[in-house]
Scaffold this active site. Structure first.
Site, PDB file in Angstrom:
ATOM      1  N   CYS A  97       0.998  -1.241   0.176  1.00 13.07           N
ATOM      2  CA  CYS A  97       0.125  -0.012  -0.038  1.00 13.07           C
ATOM      3  C   CYS A  97       0.972   1.282  -0.209  1.00 13.07           C
ATOM      4  O   CYS A  97       1.421   1.450  -1.155  1.00 13.07           O
ATOM      5  CB  CYS A  97      -1.025  -0.067   1.265  1.00 13.07           C
ATOM      6  SG  CYS A  97      -2.318   1.155   0.712  1.00 13.07           S
ATOM      7  N   ARG A 130     -12.147   6.892  -0.801  1.00 14.75           N
ATOM      8  CA  ARG A 130     -11.340   5.462  -0.425  1.00 14.75           C
ATOM      9  C   ARG A 130     -11.774   4.283  -0.956  1.00 14.75           C
ATOM     10  O   ARG A 130     -12.974   4.228  -1.267  1.00 14.75           O
ATOM     11  CB  ARG A 130     -11.121   5.701   1.116  1.00 14.75           C
ATOM     12  CG  ARG A 130     -10.373   6.892   1.552  1.00 14.75           C
ATOM     13  CD  ARG A 130      -9.960   6.356   3.169  1.00 14.75           C
ATOM     14  NE  ARG A 130      -8.833   5.760   3.105  1.00 14.75           N
ATOM     15  CZ  ARG A 130      -7.330   6.218   2.871  1.00 14.75           C
ATOM     16  NH1 ARG A 130      -7.269   7.577   2.376  1.00 14.75           N
ATOM     17  NH2 ARG A 130      -6.694   5.275   2.706  1.00 14.75           N
ATOM     18  N   HIS A 192      -3.282  -5.533   2.497  1.00 19.31           N
ATOM     19  CA  HIS A 192      -2.952  -5.599   3.811  1.00 19.31           C
ATOM     20  C   HIS A 192      -3.463  -7.117   4.282  1.00 19.31           C
ATOM     21  O   HIS A 192      -3.971  -7.613   3.382  1.00 19.31           O
ATOM     22  CB  HIS A 192      -3.756  -4.718   4.625  1.00 19.31           C
ATOM     23  CG  HIS A 192      -3.127  -3.310   4.278  1.00 19.31           C
ATOM     24  ND1 HIS A 192      -2.108  -2.739   4.724  1.00 19.31           N
ATOM     25  CD2 HIS A 192      -3.507  -2.228   3.661  1.00 19.31           C
ATOM     26  CE1 HIS A 192      -1.670  -1.324   4.380  1.00 19.31           C
ATOM     27  NE2 HIS A 192      -2.685  -1.220   3.817  1.00 19.31           N
TER      28      HIS A 192
HETATM   29  N1  GLN Z   1      -1.909   6.953   2.258  1.00 17.00           N
HETATM   30  C1  GLN Z   1      -2.252   5.971   1.196  1.00 17.00           C
HETATM   31  C2  GLN Z   1      -3.509   5.999   0.456  1.00 17.00           C
HETATM   32  O1  GLN Z   1      -4.519   6.429   1.161  1.00 17.00           O
HETATM   33  C3  GLN Z   1      -1.775   4.669   1.580  1.00 17.00           C
HETATM   34  C4  GLN Z   1      -2.686   4.051   2.528  1.00 17.00           C
HETATM   35  C5  GLN Z   1      -2.223   2.622   3.124  1.00 17.00           C
HETATM   36  O2  GLN Z   1      -0.979   2.372   3.273  1.00 17.00           O
HETATM   37  N2  GLN Z   1      -3.195   1.967   3.545  1.00 17.00           N
HETATM   38  O3  GLN Z   1      -3.662   5.876  -0.735  1.00 17.00           O
END
Ligand code: GLN
Length: 248
Positions: A97, A130, A192
């Site tokens: 990520c 998101r 993840h």
């Molecule tokens: N901050 C990054 C995003 O929101 C990565 C997030 C994460 O590692 N879960 O895309």
């Protein structure tokens, strides 16, 4: 061969450790130890002066918030050439990520751009929403791979080879149906979960490559009993992918 050992560098566990990404390190370590292979794990935090990749076999970078990525990025850029040479020479890098995004050219946020390492010819742009939820992939390297994604960034991988095809979830962006990148021994992904305990085949693929690079004569890994891990993986596939296809 009884003296085999891998050195794993965990980069910035103090900042890049969302959703138990640290579990990936434990999984790598345990699956080596269960086979009688040594594992040395070095944590490199932002407090440390720096680090050296000499003798390193595997580098792991986890996920982090935009704020944490900004802090880490300036530290990482100090080591850009070393990390790039490591990747080009077949060193193993696993990046999840936020770590994945930092391997690319840049991550563009609404009002600023975080410069990446440029190890992968990819870029990321912040989207309006998101992308959050369970995710299932079909991969060449390790069959069905399951995980959890939560990212605002959309990653565009150009000519790079993806890690897998999305069977359920979003992946790199909302449209391509692709997830992650595989380049030499670099595996970058939004998954993840943590990724490796749920996907032992992928963990062993990574370990085999790292061991073969260091010990070209090694004959391959011995089998482990992965029935529990496989059950967890199958549960997610049945819950999301099979249910989804039953509906249509
Ligand atoms: N901050 C990054 C995003 O929101 C990565 C997030 C994460 O590692 N879960 O895309």
């Amino acid at each position: 061969m009884s003296e085999m050992k891998l050195k794993i560098v965990h980069m910035y566990p103090d900042l890049l450790n969302l959703y138990g990404d640290r579990g990936n390190i434990e999984c790598l370590r345990r699956r080596l130890l269960w086979r009688g292979i040594g594992a040395e794990v070095i944590s490199c935090t932002c407090e440390d002066e720096g680090f050296s990749l000499e003798d390193t076999d595997i580098v792991f970078l986890g996920g982090g918030s935009d704020r944490e990525q900004k802090i880490v990025c300036s530290r990482l850029l100090e080591h850009r050439d070393e990390l790039k040479a490591f990747a080009e020479n077949g060193g193993t890098i696993i990046a999840v990520c936020g770590g994945y995004q930092l391997l690319g050219r840049y991550y563009r946020l609404e009002d600023e751009t975080i410069e990446g390492l440029g190890i992968l010819d990819i870029y990321t742009e912040q989207g309006k929403t998101r992308l959050i939820g369970n995710i299932v992939l079909e991969t060449e390297l390790a069959g069905t791979v399951v995980g959890f994604e939560n990212h605002g960034g959309r990653t565009f991988i150009g000519p790079h080879k993806p890690l897998g095809r999305v069977l359920y979830g979003n992946g790199n962006d909302e449209n391509s149906g692709c997830e992650g990148v595989v380049y030499k021994n670099v595996i970058a992904t939004y998954l993840h979960g943590p990724l490796l305990p749920k996907n032992p085949r992928l963990c062993d693929y990574i370990l085999t490559n790292a061991l073969k690079r260091k010990y070209p004569d090694m004959s391959g890994l011995t089998e482990l009993d992965d029935s529990l891990e496989n059950k967890a993986n199958e549960y997610i596939v049945n819950r999301f992918v099979n249910k989804q296809s039953n509906k249509t």
